[in-house]
Design an enzyme around this catalytic site. Sequence first.
Site, short mmCIF file in Angstrom:
data_model
loop_
_atom_site.label_atom_id
_atom_site.label_comp_id
_atom_site.label_asym_id
_atom_site.label_seq_id
_atom_site.Cartn_x
_atom_site.Cartn_y
_atom_site.Cartn_z
N GLN A 185 0.83 -1.21 0.00
CA GLN A 185 0.00 0.00 0.00
C GLN A 185 0.87 1.26 0.00
O GLN A 185 0.48 2.29 0.57
CB GLN A 185 -0.93 -0.01 1.21
N SER A 186 2.02 1.20 -0.62
CA SER A 186 2.94 2.33 -0.61
C SER A 186 2.34 3.58 -1.27
O SER A 186 1.92 3.55 -2.43
CB SER A 186 4.22 1.94 -1.36
N ASN A 187 2.30 4.66 -0.50
CA ASN A 187 1.85 5.95 -1.05
C ASN A 187 2.88 6.48 -2.03
O ASN A 187 2.56 7.11 -3.03
CB ASN A 187 1.68 6.97 0.08
#
Length: 325
Positions: free
Chosen positions: A70-72
């Site tokens: 879920q890396s921004n």
Amino acid sequence: MVNRIRFANLPTRIERLNRLSKELGRNIYIKRDDETGMEISGNKIRKLEFSVGEALENNCDYLITCGGIQSNHARATAAVAAKLGLGSYLVLKGDENEEAEGNLFLDKLLGAKIKFVTKGEYKYNRKEIMEDIRKSLEVEGHKAYIIPEGASNGMGSLGYVNAMEEILEQEKQIDIKFDAIVVTVGSGGTYAGLYYGNRVNNNPATIYGFNICDTKEHFQQIVLKLLDEIAIYTGKGIDVNEDELHIIDGYPGLGYALNRPEEIEFINYIAKLEGIILDPVYTGKAMYGLVEEIKKGSFDKHENILFMHTGGIFGWNREQRGLLK
Ligand SMILES: *Cc1c(COP(=O)(O)O)cnc(C)c1O
């Protein structure tokens, strides 16, 4: 040589959190770096303005980077690449069969190529994996630029040296001096940039970081290294001892991207109190830490506290949502 490409909506607003301030008996402000954009949003944008500037300077047509599933940062990189007509290749820590929600879904919409790797591969081999991708893209006739995790290198951190200057400018406009500036520490670049900017401008504020993974000691070493790297670009080194780096440990909870019910409850409390949504991985834990520390008295010498909202709204996963009562 530093080449900056501008795509963040700057300056970001500073707002007073009136009801939280009243509850804590302190002036709490928030800087809305979550509003640097939409697809291209959060703190990584300030860093990518510099990293991507360097990529274009080197005539690259692909961006490679890495992060959690879920890396921004990975999502922001995919969006920037699409906007500039570049390709993007993301190395994500997670399972191919995981539900494509949140940032992962956006990565796919934005056309990123994705390589899923295990926790161990990510921890020990992500650099080699990205280098292998670079080489295979080269065979296909592409020139790729590798952005490290969180764009936390000297180049990326320049984005937060600038952000510090932006804060100093805003202080004059709103006639207030922040004596504490508080930020989440995930890969260290945001903290390092702010710390450097604060020091070179001889500003008296204390920069506090709340680490949301690893330990204080781990990040003190990382930040020291980043401060040296920043100096390569600015030409001005600063003399820092590791215990001048105020990183407050104790709030990673169950670990990176894992949450305890009280953290989600806290995010819920702030949302209802101020109409601001924090994220479960970074800002939710850091602000939870800040409020706990204020209650314990650790911030008693500070009157005007600025919390950096670094973004993350797309990162909520099913498990975290499930903890909301
Ligand atoms: C990456 C990230 C951080 C941490 O910033 P670093 O520069 O990696 O320490 C904080 N908040 C959000 C929402 C992020 O995506």
